[in-house]
Design a protein around this motif. Sequence first.
Motif, short mmCIF file in Angstrom:
data_model
loop_
_atom_site.label_atom_id
_atom_site.label_comp_id
_atom_site.label_asym_id
_atom_site.label_seq_id
_atom_site.Cartn_x
_atom_site.Cartn_y
_atom_site.Cartn_z
N UNK A 46 -3.47 -22.89 10.13
CA UNK A 46 -4.04 -22.77 11.48
C UNK A 46 -3.53 -23.96 12.28
N UNK A 47 -3.41 -23.78 13.59
CA UNK A 47 -2.96 -24.94 14.36
C UNK A 47 -3.90 -25.21 15.53
N UNK A 48 -3.90 -26.46 15.94
CA UNK A 48 -4.66 -26.91 17.11
C UNK A 48 -3.66 -27.57 18.05
N UNK A 49 -3.91 -27.40 19.33
CA UNK A 49 -3.07 -28.11 20.30
C UNK A 49 -3.86 -29.26 20.89
N UNK A 50 -3.28 -30.44 20.82
CA UNK A 50 -3.94 -31.62 21.36
C UNK A 50 -3.12 -32.14 22.53
N UNK A 51 -3.78 -32.28 23.66
CA UNK A 51 -3.10 -32.91 24.80
C UNK A 51 -3.26 -34.42 24.66
N UNK A 52 -2.16 -35.11 24.60
CA UNK A 52 -2.17 -36.56 24.43
C UNK A 52 -1.41 -37.14 25.61
N UNK A 53 -2.15 -37.61 26.60
CA UNK A 53 -1.50 -38.01 27.85
C UNK A 53 -0.75 -36.79 28.40
N UNK A 60 -1.07 -28.91 12.58
CA UNK A 60 -1.17 -27.75 11.68
C UNK A 60 -2.01 -28.08 10.46
N UNK A 61 -2.99 -27.23 10.25
CA UNK A 61 -3.82 -27.31 9.04
C UNK A 61 -3.24 -26.29 8.06
N UNK A 62 -3.09 -26.66 6.81
CA UNK A 62 -2.52 -25.73 5.83
C UNK A 62 -3.52 -25.49 4.70
N UNK A 63 -3.27 -24.44 3.95
CA UNK A 63 -4.15 -24.11 2.82
C UNK A 63 -3.70 -24.89 1.60
N UNK A 64 -4.66 -25.52 0.92
CA UNK A 64 -4.30 -26.25 -0.29
C UNK A 64 -4.26 -25.38 -1.53
#
Length: 260
Positions: A46-53, A60-64
Motif C-alpha cells: 500500500x502507498x501513502x503520499x506525503x507532501x513535504x514542502x 510504500x508499505x509492503x507485506x512481510x
Amino acid sequence: MPEVSKMKKPDVKIVLLGDMNVGKTSLLHRYMERKFKETVSTVGGAFFLKQWGPYNISIWDTAGREQFHGLGSMYCRGAAAVILTYDVTNWQSLAELEERFLSLTDTANHDCIYALVGNKADLTDSKAQLCQDSDGLVKDRTECNEECEVPSGCPTPPASPTSLPGVMLRKQVINEDAVTLYGRILRYKGLEEKSSLPAEKMCFETSAKTGYNVDTLFETLFDLVLPSILRKRQENQQSPTVDLEECRMVGSKKGRSGCC
Ligand SMILES: Nc1nc2c(ncn2[C@@H]2O[C@H](COP(=O)(O)OP(=O)(O)OP(=O)(O)O)[C@@H](O)[C@H]2O)c(=O)[nH]1
Ligand SMILES: [Mg+2]
C-alpha cells in the motif's frame, strides 16, 4: 476516470521492508495519521503520499509475509530510500533483513539510502514509553489518549503486562547489532563506509505505539532524499516525458493512499 493532470506525481519513493509483525504499517499510520491503531497483516502493498514542502513523497508499505515475498523487489524498483524494519524484541526479525529482504533492494536506485529501524522500543525502553508529539515534545500518558485509537489510551492493550509502565521485555537486538548489520549492508552494496552516511545517523529505534522517534525517522529520510528529488526534477525538465507507471499508480487511487 480520474483526471491525471490534477494528480500529484510522486517526486521520490521510500519503501518499508521487513518481516511480518515488526510494525511497518503501524509506523506509517503513526507518521501519517498521528495514531496507533489496530492493523491487519498487509496483503501485497500500500502507498501513502506525503507532501513535504513543495515535494510529493510516496511511502510504500509492503507485506512481510513470506507468501508476498516475490513482490518486494517490484516495490523497491526506483526507490530513493529503503527502511529496513525489525522488532527490537525479536532477534530473528533482524536476521531476516539480511537473509530475505536485503536482496530485494537490488532494484532500488544506485544511490538509495538505507535506514535500519528497530521498532517496538516501548516494550524494552522506558524512555520510549513516553508519547512524543509532532514537535518531539514528551507528553504523559493521559495527554496521549487522543492520539491512540484504543480504549485505554497509550500504551495498550490493558491486558498485556507490557502495557504497565516499568514492565519491560528483554531487548533482543541492541543498537550495536544494528550498527554491525548496517556495515554489512554497505559492503553488500559495494559502498565505502567512509563515504556513506554513518551508522549512528541511519540506525533508529522507534515506537509506533508512542510515536517515539517516528517523526525523526521519516523527516531525516525526507531531508536525505532531497538531492534525488532535485535531480529527478532536473532530468524531467530536460526530457519532459510522462512516467506512465507512476501516473497510473497515483491515478488509480484518487487520493492520498492506496493499496495493490
Ligand atoms: N508495543 C508495540 N506494538 C507494536 C508497535 N508497532 C506495531 N505493534 C503491534 O505489532 C503488531 C504488528 O504490527 P503491524 O504494523 O501490522 O506489522 P507489519 O510489519 O505491518 O506486519 P505485516 O503487514 O504482516 O508485514 C500489531 O499488533 C501492532 O499493534 C510498537 O511500536 N509497539
Ligand atoms: Mg503491515
